[in-house]
Design a protein around this motif. Structure first.
Motif, mmCIF file in Angstrom:
data_model
loop_
_atom_site.group_PDB
_atom_site.id
_atom_site.type_symbol
_atom_site.label_atom_id
_atom_site.label_comp_id
_atom_site.label_asym_id
_atom_site.label_seq_id
_atom_site.Cartn_x
_atom_site.Cartn_y
_atom_site.Cartn_z
ATOM 1 N N TRP A 158 34.715 34.311 39.809
ATOM 2 C CA TRP A 158 33.534 35.085 40.196
ATOM 3 C C TRP A 158 33.675 35.568 41.632
ATOM 4 O O TRP A 158 34.225 34.868 42.485
ATOM 5 N N TYR A 159 33.201 36.776 41.876
ATOM 6 C CA TYR A 159 33.390 37.371 43.200
ATOM 7 C C TYR A 159 32.196 38.226 43.602
ATOM 8 O O TYR A 159 31.401 38.668 42.767
ATOM 9 N N SER A 160 32.100 38.412 44.912
ATOM 10 C CA SER A 160 31.105 39.327 45.474
ATOM 11 C C SER A 160 31.736 40.713 45.533
ATOM 12 O O SER A 160 32.711 40.908 46.273
ATOM 13 N N PRO A 161 31.221 41.680 44.758
ATOM 14 C CA PRO A 161 31.779 43.041 44.824
ATOM 15 C C PRO A 161 31.771 43.595 46.245
ATOM 16 O O PRO A 161 32.705 44.294 46.643
ATOM 17 N N ASP A 162 30.745 43.265 47.028
ATOM 18 C CA ASP A 162 30.681 43.740 48.422
ATOM 19 C C ASP A 162 31.854 43.207 49.232
ATOM 20 O O ASP A 162 32.453 43.932 50.034
ATOM 21 N N ALA A 163 32.166 41.918 49.033
ATOM 22 C CA ALA A 163 33.261 41.301 49.796
ATOM 23 C C ALA A 163 34.598 41.941 49.460
ATOM 24 O O ALA A 163 35.411 42.231 50.350
ATOM 25 N N LEU A 164 34.841 42.166 48.170
ATOM 26 C CA LEU A 164 36.114 42.785 47.777
ATOM 27 C C LEU A 164 36.174 44.245 48.211
ATOM 28 O O LEU A 164 37.226 44.729 48.664
ATOM 29 N N ASP A 165 35.040 44.950 48.117
ATOM 30 C CA ASP A 165 35.009 46.350 48.560
ATOM 31 C C ASP A 165 35.282 46.447 50.057
ATOM 32 O O ASP A 165 36.022 47.321 50.520
ATOM 33 N N GLN A 166 34.661 45.551 50.811
ATOM 34 C CA GLN A 166 34.837 45.557 52.264
ATOM 35 C C GLN A 166 36.296 45.307 52.639
ATOM 36 O O GLN A 166 36.811 45.869 53.608
ATOM 37 N N ALA A 167 36.965 44.459 51.851
ATOM 38 C CA ALA A 167 38.379 44.168 52.113
ATOM 39 C C ALA A 167 39.309 45.230 51.533
ATOM 40 O O ALA A 167 40.510 45.231 51.804
ATOM 41 N N GLY A 168 38.745 46.105 50.702
ATOM 42 C CA GLY A 168 39.548 47.166 50.098
ATOM 43 C C GLY A 168 40.467 46.679 49.003
ATOM 44 O O GLY A 168 41.549 47.239 48.781
ATOM 45 N N VAL A 169 40.060 45.612 48.290
ATOM 46 C CA VAL A 169 40.889 45.091 47.198
ATOM 47 C C VAL A 169 40.136 45.183 45.876
ATOM 48 O O VAL A 169 38.906 45.178 45.838
ATOM 49 N N LYS A 170 40.893 45.273 44.815
ATOM 50 C CA LYS A 170 40.330 45.319 43.463
ATOM 51 C C LYS A 170 40.602 43.985 42.768
ATOM 52 O O LYS A 170 41.507 43.250 43.170
ATOM 53 N N PRO A 171 39.830 43.679 41.721
ATOM 54 C CA PRO A 171 40.090 42.430 40.991
ATOM 55 C C PRO A 171 41.548 42.343 40.545
ATOM 56 O O PRO A 171 42.059 43.263 39.889
ATOM 57 N N PRO A 172 42.245 41.269 40.903
ATOM 58 C CA PRO A 172 43.680 41.149 40.618
ATOM 59 C C PRO A 172 43.963 40.815 39.150
ATOM 60 O O PRO A 172 43.109 40.276 38.452
ATOM 61 N N THR A 173 45.180 41.105 38.742
ATOM 62 C CA THR A 173 45.568 40.856 37.342
ATOM 63 C C THR A 173 46.696 39.832 37.215
ATOM 64 O O THR A 173 47.130 39.529 36.117
ATOM 65 N N THR A 174 47.187 39.310 38.339
ATOM 66 C CA THR A 174 48.160 38.213 38.297
ATOM 67 C C THR A 174 47.744 37.160 39.333
ATOM 68 O O THR A 174 47.001 37.458 40.271
ATOM 69 N N TYR A 175 48.231 35.950 39.167
ATOM 70 C CA TYR A 175 47.881 34.864 40.087
ATOM 71 C C TYR A 175 48.372 35.168 41.498
ATOM 72 O O TYR A 175 47.638 34.992 42.477
ATOM 73 N N ASP A 176 49.621 35.648 41.612
ATOM 74 C CA ASP A 176 50.150 35.978 42.940
ATOM 75 C C ASP A 176 49.319 37.079 43.591
ATOM 76 O O ASP A 176 49.058 37.034 44.803
ATOM 77 N N ALA A 177 48.918 38.072 42.796
ATOM 78 C CA ALA A 177 48.085 39.160 43.332
ATOM 79 C C ALA A 177 46.724 38.624 43.774
ATOM 80 O O ALA A 177 46.134 39.120 44.733
ATOM 81 N N MET A 178 46.216 37.587 43.078
ATOM 82 C CA MET A 178 44.942 36.989 43.461
ATOM 83 C C MET A 178 45.055 36.324 44.844
ATOM 84 O O MET A 178 44.159 36.477 45.685
ATOM 85 N N LEU A 179 46.151 35.612 45.078
ATOM 86 C CA LEU A 179 46.333 34.981 46.384
ATOM 87 C C LEU A 179 46.534 36.037 47.469
ATOM 88 O O LEU A 179 46.007 35.902 48.588
ATOM 89 N N LYS A 180 47.251 37.098 47.134
ATOM 90 C CA LYS A 180 47.465 38.192 48.095
ATOM 91 C C LYS A 180 46.129 38.861 48.434
ATOM 92 O O LYS A 180 45.823 39.130 49.605
ATOM 93 N N ALA A 181 45.315 39.117 47.386
ATOM 94 C CA ALA A 181 43.989 39.694 47.607
ATOM 95 C C ALA A 181 43.141 38.753 48.452
ATOM 96 O O ALA A 181 42.355 39.184 49.311
ATOM 97 N N GLY A 182 43.313 37.441 48.232
ATOM 98 C CA GLY A 182 42.584 36.452 49.006
ATOM 99 C C GLY A 182 42.904 36.523 50.487
ATOM 100 O O GLY A 182 42.009 36.415 51.328
ATOM 101 N N HIS A 183 44.172 36.726 50.806
ATOM 102 C CA HIS A 183 44.551 36.862 52.216
ATOM 103 C C HIS A 183 43.921 38.110 52.829
ATOM 104 O O HIS A 183 43.486 38.090 53.990
ATOM 105 N N THR A 184 43.871 39.179 52.058
ATOM 106 C CA THR A 184 43.256 40.416 52.553
ATOM 107 C C THR A 184 41.764 40.219 52.795
ATOM 108 O O THR A 184 41.215 40.689 53.792
ATOM 109 N N VAL A 185 41.096 39.518 51.863
ATOM 110 C CA VAL A 185 39.676 39.204 52.047
ATOM 111 C C VAL A 185 39.487 38.375 53.313
ATOM 112 O O VAL A 185 38.577 38.622 54.123
#
Length: 441
Positions: A158-185
């Motif tokens: 579960w995620y805050s759309p505002d938080a992901l939008d502010q970081a400029g990331v989209k919901p990830p589709t792989t585990y590694d991409a999720m961690l990468k998106a997490g660093h960007t957030v």
């Protein structure tokens, strides 16, 4: 808000009553069975639910009363179902029906000789309306004892759309991409994940999703049954993957120490509360209920989810939990109790709670339009579409002393691992030591 469909339900119920149908919809109907067939009888039902869950389940009980004339009495057992039910049986006051929240407890009840096998009518409904995996989890030694009425989808992030939008990331589709998106957030000002380390069960869910995706369903089943040891290389690999997340202070809100002092509701608050500290929280579909009821979030707009992504070359996991209805042999009204389980097996019964909210059904014949919002519909669709690839929460399949006890077993060992994830192999050894002791016992 839920769209009211009371008129539709009333007409559906009236039609079912008139025809003696087991479901409302395109299935065949059988003649016979009188209106208010159970008038004057009372069924006692016990389960863990309280608060809004108990209130919504009461609507199902009321619908059954309207359909059959049977009165119902619900008792909330708290979390320790087996102890409460065992004492009621000993005291000669056994409930007729128990809603059992763990496979391990259902198996324990069956092996104690407490349960009555489901009727042919109920079993036929299970064969028709459910993926076979749900029948397997409700069966012991080839006999079907449990009907899974309410399910949880434990592979949702579960995620805050505002938080992901502010970081400029989209919901990830792989585990590694999720961690990468997490660093960007994290770089945008919020931690990536809120982790509820104070509640050991959330950590078992993290492990299970990673393990199911990395090791695959056959290994998952073997580990759940303790047919392979927790020192197996696949366990060490999954713990290593999880440990990389746990030790990354950029990814976890407040780091490991704060995570260990955060319970489940608190983890949701850190994402959806008035002072957000993280952009994402992993847990089941029930996160939506907390975000909506406690923090006023509109699901689909202020709070959304993406499926737990596949790890490495594995497939996306679908881990579930659920509550199974069973009939006790020592109950005073077994016949009416079995009729209640036959009712619970119909999409009609599931529709009552689906419309009330806070509910997922594994019944594939339930019309998805019964759910009141698009996000819940998507979650339910994902659960049903997974079919036989669904795997039940592993810790719920284990003896409670290993997989379901606060401050002990798997919960405690994974909390220790969150505190210090530097030695996955040693943690696997501790898990095996605890598992061997409890499975043998």
């Amino acid at each position: 808000m839920m769209r009211p469909r009371t008129t539709l339900l009333a007409s559906c119920t009236a039609l079912a009553l008139a025809l003696g149908a087991t479901a409302c919809g395109g299935g065949p109907v059988a003649a016979g069975g009188g209106d208010k067939e159970l008038s004057g009888q009372t069924i006692t039902v016990a389960g863990v639910w309280s608060g809004s869950e108990q209130k919504n389940f009461q609507k199902v009980l009321d619908a059954f009363t309207e359909k059959t004339g049977a009165k119902t009495q619900f008792t909330s057992t708290g979390d320790n179902v087996s102890t409460v039910v065992g004492s009621k049986i000993e005291g000669g006051n056994a409930p007729d029906v128990v809603m059992v929240p763990q496979v391990g407890v259902l198996q324990q009840f069956a092996k104690e000789g407490w349960l009555k096998p489901l009727s042919k009518t109920a079993e036929q409904s299970v064969d028709t309306n459910y993926a076979s995996v749900w029948k397997n989890y409700g069966s012991v030694d080839g006999a079907l004892y449990g009907l899974y009425f309410k399910a949880a989808h434990k592979s949702t992030v579960w995620y805050s759309p505002d938080a992901l939008d502010q970081a400029g990331v989209k919901p990830p589709t792989t585990y590694d991409a999720m961690l990468k998106a997490g660093h960007t957030v994290s770089e945008s000002g919020l931690a990536a994940f809120s982790v509820a380390g104070q509640d050991g069960w959330t950590l078992t869910d993290w492990f299970e999703n990673i393990y199911l995706s990395q090791a695959g369903p056959e290994k998952y089943d073997a580990l759940a049954a303790h047919k392979i040891k927790w020192t197996d290389p696949t366990v060490v690999e999954a713990l290593t993957t999880l440990g990389k997340l746990f030790k990354d202070k950029q990814l976890i809100a407040g780091g490991q120490k704060e995570a260990l002092n955060t319970d489940f509701p608190g983890s949701v608050e850190k994402v959806f509360g008035p002072e957000p500290a993280a952009g994402m929280v992993y847990e089941g579909d029930f996160v939506a209920g907390v975000a909506k009821d406690q923090f006023g979030k509109k699901i689909g707009e202020d709070a959304n989810f993406f499926p737990f992504p596949p790890v490495g070359a594995g497939k996306a996991p679908v881990v579930s939990g659920g509550d199974a209805a069973v009939v006790l042999k020592d109950g005073k009204n077994q016949k009416a109790a079995m009729r209640f389980l036959e009712y619970l097996a119909t999409p009609e019964a599931s529709a009552v709670w689906a419309e009330a909210g806070g509910f997922l059904s594994p019944n594939k014949e339930l019309d998805l339009a019964s759910y009141g919002d698009d996000v819940t519909r998507e979650t339910a669709k994902s659960l049903v579409a997974a079919g036989d690839s669904v795997r039940f929460d592993m810790s719920d399949q284990a003896p409670a002393a290993f997989g379901g006890t606060k401050g002990a077993g798997e919960w405690k060992i994974l909390q220790d691992f969150l505190r210090d994830p530097s030695d996955p192999k040693a943690t696997a050894g501790e898990l095996e030591k605890a598992a061997a002791k409890t499975y043998q016992g």
